[in-house]
Design a protein around this motif. Structure first.
Motif, PDB file in Angstrom:
ATOM      1  N   LEU A  99       0.877  -1.245  -0.064  1.00  0.00           N
ATOM      2  CA  LEU A  99      -0.080  -0.170  -0.227  1.00  0.00           C
ATOM      3  C   LEU A  99       0.877   1.204   0.038  1.00  0.00           C
ATOM      4  O   LEU A  99       1.693   1.364   0.786  1.00  0.00           O
ATOM      5  CB  LEU A  99      -1.014   0.022   1.343  1.00  0.00           C
ATOM      6  CG  LEU A  99      -1.384   1.210   1.517  1.00  0.00           C
ATOM      7  CD1 LEU A  99      -2.439   1.747   0.498  1.00  0.00           C
ATOM      8  CD2 LEU A  99      -2.231   1.175   3.004  1.00  0.00           C
ATOM      9  N   THR A 139       5.060   3.797   1.825  1.00  0.00           N
ATOM     10  CA  THR A 139       4.977   2.623   1.290  1.00  0.00           C
ATOM     11  C   THR A 139       4.702   1.423   2.458  1.00  0.00           C
ATOM     12  O   THR A 139       5.822   1.658   3.407  1.00  0.00           O
ATOM     13  CB  THR A 139       5.845   2.139   0.305  1.00  0.00           C
ATOM     14  OG1 THR A 139       5.648   2.804  -0.691  1.00  0.00           O
ATOM     15  CG2 THR A 139       5.787   0.593   0.020  1.00  0.00           C
ATOM     16  N   ILE A 191       1.232  -4.658   3.278  1.00  0.00           N
ATOM     17  CA  ILE A 191      -0.064  -4.832   4.028  1.00  0.00           C
ATOM     18  C   ILE A 191      -0.336  -6.481   4.255  1.00  0.00           C
ATOM     19  O   ILE A 191       0.147  -7.271   3.439  1.00  0.00           O
ATOM     20  CB  ILE A 191      -1.086  -4.207   3.244  1.00  0.00           C
ATOM     21  CG1 ILE A 191      -1.242  -4.687   1.781  1.00  0.00           C
ATOM     22  CG2 ILE A 191      -0.954  -2.952   3.236  1.00  0.00           C
ATOM     23  CD1 ILE A 191      -2.542  -4.033   1.084  1.00  0.00           C
ATOM     24  N   LYS A 239      -9.353  -3.934   3.050  1.00  0.00           N
ATOM     25  CA  LYS A 239      -8.703  -2.756   2.797  1.00  0.00           C
ATOM     26  C   LYS A 239      -8.842  -1.550   3.703  1.00  0.00           C
ATOM     27  O   LYS A 239      -7.895  -0.765   4.199  1.00  0.00           O
ATOM     28  CB  LYS A 239      -9.100  -2.276   1.443  1.00  0.00           C
ATOM     29  CG  LYS A 239      -8.515  -0.941   0.719  1.00  0.00           C
ATOM     30  CD  LYS A 239      -8.906  -0.629  -0.908  1.00  0.00           C
ATOM     31  CE  LYS A 239      -8.387   0.545  -1.281  1.00  0.00           C
ATOM     32  NZ  LYS A 239      -9.288   0.974  -2.360  1.00  0.00           N
ATOM     33  N   GLU A 265      -6.547  -1.970   6.844  1.00  0.00           N
ATOM     34  CA  GLU A 265      -5.048  -1.676   6.401  1.00  0.00           C
ATOM     35  C   GLU A 265      -5.014  -0.164   6.169  1.00  0.00           C
ATOM     36  O   GLU A 265      -3.849   0.487   6.513  1.00  0.00           O
ATOM     37  CB  GLU A 265      -4.862  -2.374   5.376  1.00  0.00           C
ATOM     38  CG  GLU A 265      -4.603  -4.078   5.663  1.00  0.00           C
ATOM     39  CD  GLU A 265      -3.515  -4.244   6.749  1.00  0.00           C
ATOM     40  OE1 GLU A 265      -2.521  -4.274   6.367  1.00  0.00           O
ATOM     41  OE2 GLU A 265      -4.107  -4.630   7.856  1.00  0.00           O
ATOM     42  N   LEU A 266      -5.927   0.520   5.615  1.00  0.00           N
ATOM     43  CA  LEU A 266      -5.791   2.083   5.309  1.00  0.00           C
ATOM     44  C   LEU A 266      -5.802   2.773   6.530  1.00  0.00           C
ATOM     45  O   LEU A 266      -5.116   3.686   6.860  1.00  0.00           O
ATOM     46  CB  LEU A 266      -6.937   2.409   4.221  1.00  0.00           C
ATOM     47  CG  LEU A 266      -6.860   2.471   2.860  1.00  0.00           C
ATOM     48  CD1 LEU A 266      -7.980   2.491   2.197  1.00  0.00           C
ATOM     49  CD2 LEU A 266      -5.716   3.184   2.462  1.00  0.00           C
ATOM     50  N   GLU A 316      -4.234   6.906  -2.552  1.00  0.00           N
ATOM     51  CA  GLU A 316      -3.733   5.537  -2.135  1.00  0.00           C
ATOM     52  C   GLU A 316      -3.542   4.646  -3.189  1.00  0.00           C
ATOM     53  O   GLU A 316      -4.417   4.753  -4.252  1.00  0.00           O
ATOM     54  CB  GLU A 316      -4.840   4.956  -1.104  1.00  0.00           C
ATOM     55  CG  GLU A 316      -4.911   5.513   0.031  1.00  0.00           C
ATOM     56  CD  GLU A 316      -6.226   6.196  -0.049  1.00  0.00           C
ATOM     57  OE1 GLU A 316      -6.949   5.920  -0.396  1.00  0.00           O
ATOM     58  OE2 GLU A 316      -6.363   7.110   0.996  1.00  0.00           O
ATOM     59  N   ILE A 346      -2.590   0.410  -4.390  1.00  0.00           N
ATOM     60  CA  ILE A 346      -2.419  -0.989  -3.914  1.00  0.00           C
ATOM     61  C   ILE A 346      -1.881  -1.809  -4.947  1.00  0.00           C
ATOM     62  O   ILE A 346      -2.166  -1.807  -6.131  1.00  0.00           O
ATOM     63  CB  ILE A 346      -3.610  -1.678  -3.182  1.00  0.00           C
ATOM     64  CG1 ILE A 346      -4.199  -1.067  -1.789  1.00  0.00           C
ATOM     65  CG2 ILE A 346      -3.260  -3.316  -2.861  1.00  0.00           C
ATOM     66  CD1 ILE A 346      -5.249  -1.717  -1.289  1.00  0.00           C
TER      67      ILE A 346
END
Length: 484
Positions: free
Chosen positions: A337, A387, A390, A396, A399-400, A423, A425
């Motif tokens: 990410l 960076t 993840i 998602k 993790e964000l 963002e 991925i």
């Protein structure tokens, strides 16, 4: 049916470098890309006035490495590189350079002194074993390091492993840390080692021996002593470990990653054709030999270079040998990410060129890339990329949130100055260098079908690793008589 000398599947950095090099050897090349955009992870695009790259990058081995070799021999247009700067460690209380040699490591007070001594011993032992030709690729970093370290030191080691392999220290080999970190450069050859040995002064040899005597465990040191008069390479290597300087061959391209992509595209001759949004449905084989590919139509070719994910090959060719398919299934991928933050003004915490590592909780690697080139951000503003590796088992959204919480814990003052956030991925490389992860050979069981890209070579990372792959591809094509 259209006829080409070579069909390249995929227009990422590996595919475009393959097309460039082969076309300069007189081949008529077709490149097929399933997506709307070319370049893969080697690209940049605009977001609200900021030019973001696809992930945070540092281009390594620019003095004598593989990308430099390709630029010197095949590029008509050359990108301009800014000096990369240094790698730093950020904690709540300090901001210091990452140690690049044993001397720096001794004063690296981010970690407890006892831990630094233990890690220095471990690093020296691993380096010396490797210098004697002992393969440490199946020894995990976790198995190699002492078990009496502090939690912060374990977190630091784990973060450095993740930055080099994308995997934890239990899944990263000691060999990867030695040859993928700044302590040892991947591009140093045996001939260069030999040349350094020839220039090594007696005083320096004695210095290297003193380091061995004071740091290495006695039983290992004694075994080395027996061979000391005959073998000089380990001591030369150890001298380099003790005094190594890094970053002299690293850079960031002016105008961003897009400048690298454009340099390749501008260097392509007219004998290269690129078709976007053209997905390959199958690779055509008869009697174990390549015939071409089927995409929007059938393209006949004597050679096919596949630069997509090697794990996808069985979907394009039905009759691959079972053992070959089984090996492909063992290729390991990582997801990363990247969060890009545009700041409404330049903030003091990012008043440097280079990159930083935060190793608490969720680790990140970050770089204020507009410090290399102000045109990447609007006037008086700043662009910073963060960076993270993840966890694919989490959502998602989870993790964000964790990533943003980490950024604003590390730099609390940044949150109130955010002007833009974006963002990405991505899968940064097609194969991860882990203990159990596999890589694919450039030659395949199909005659004149070759694989190129970051799942064929373990050396270095990103664009540098892709370049290593292309150089190996050229060697193999030449051996097979396919460059003539």
């Amino acid at each position: 049916m259209k006829k080409y000398d070579v069909v390249v599947v995929g227009a990422g950095i590996s595919g475009l470098l393959a097309a460039l090099t082969l076309s300069k050897h007189g081949k008529k090349v077709l490149v097929l890309e399933k997506n709307q955009h070319i370049g893969g992870n080697c690209n940049s695009y605009m977001v609200d006035g900021y030019q973001v790259d696809t992930g945070v990058h540092a281009i390594t081995h620019l003095i004598e490495g593989p990308f430099k070799m390709l630029m010197d021999n095949y590029f008509d247009y050359l990108p301009v590189f800014e000096d990369y700067g240094y790698y730093y460690i950020r904690t709540e209380n300090t901001f210091v350079k990452v140690p690049s040699n044993l001397k720096d490591f001794v004063t690296f007070d981010v970690l407890p002194r006892k831990d630094r001594v233990l890690l220095s011993q471990t690093l020296t032992k691993a380096f010396t074993l490797s210098s004697f030709g002992i393969d440490l690729s199946n020894r995990s970093v976790y198995d190699f390091i002492p078990k009496s370290l502090s939690e912060d030191t374990y977190d630091f080691v784990d973060t450095m492993c993740r930055s080099l392999s994308g995997k934890t220290m239990k899944e990263t080999s000691a060999q990867r840390v030695l040859y993928g970190s700044s302590f040892v450069r991947d591009s140093v050859t045996q001939e260069q080692f030999d040349a350094m040995i020839g220039k090594l002064e007696p005083k320096k040899r004695q210095s290297a021996e003193s380091i061995l005597a004071s740091i290495l465990p006695y039983h290992l040191h004694a075994s080395l002593q027996a061979r000391m008069t005959k073998i000089t390479q380990p001591f030369t290597s150890l001298e380099r470990l003790a005094t190594n300087e890094v970053n002299d061959s690293q850079g960031y391209p002016r105008k961003g990653l897009k400048a690298l992509l454009n340099a390749i595209l501008y260097s392509l001759p007219e004998t290269v054709e690129i078709k976007k949004e053209c997905k390959v449905r199958s690779i055509l084989v008869q009697d174990g030999k390549i015939l071409g590919v089927e995409a929007d139509e059938i393209y006949s070719s004597d050679i096919v270079i596949y630069t997509g994910f090697a794990t996808e090959l069985p979907k394009l060719i039905k009759d691959l040998p079972p053992e070959y398919v089984a090996n492909l299934k063992d290729i390991v991928h990582n997801k990363s990410l990247t969060i890009w933050l545009g700041m409404e003004k330049k903030i003091p915490e990012f008043n440097y060129t280079g990159s930083e590592i935060w190793f608490k909780d969720l680790a990140y690697w970050a770089s204020p890339i507009s410090n290399y080139d102000q045109s990447l951000a609007p006037k008086d503003k700043q662009l910073i990329g963060f960076t993270f590796i993840i966890n694919e088992n989490n959502s998602k959204k989870h993790e964000l949130k964790k990533a943003y919480d980490t950024i604003f814990r590390a730099i609390p003052s940044a949150e109130k100055h955010v002007d833009m956030q974006h963002e990405q991925i991505t899968i940064p490389e097609k194969a991860t260098v882990s203990i159990d992860g596999k890589f694919v050979d450039i030659r395949t069981p199909i005659q004149n079908l070759y694989v190129a890209g970051t799942d064929t070579d373990k050396r270095s990372m990103g664009i540098t690793r892709a370049s290593y792959s292309i150089i190996e591809l050229l060697k193999i094509l030449n051996e097979d008589g396919n460059l003539h």
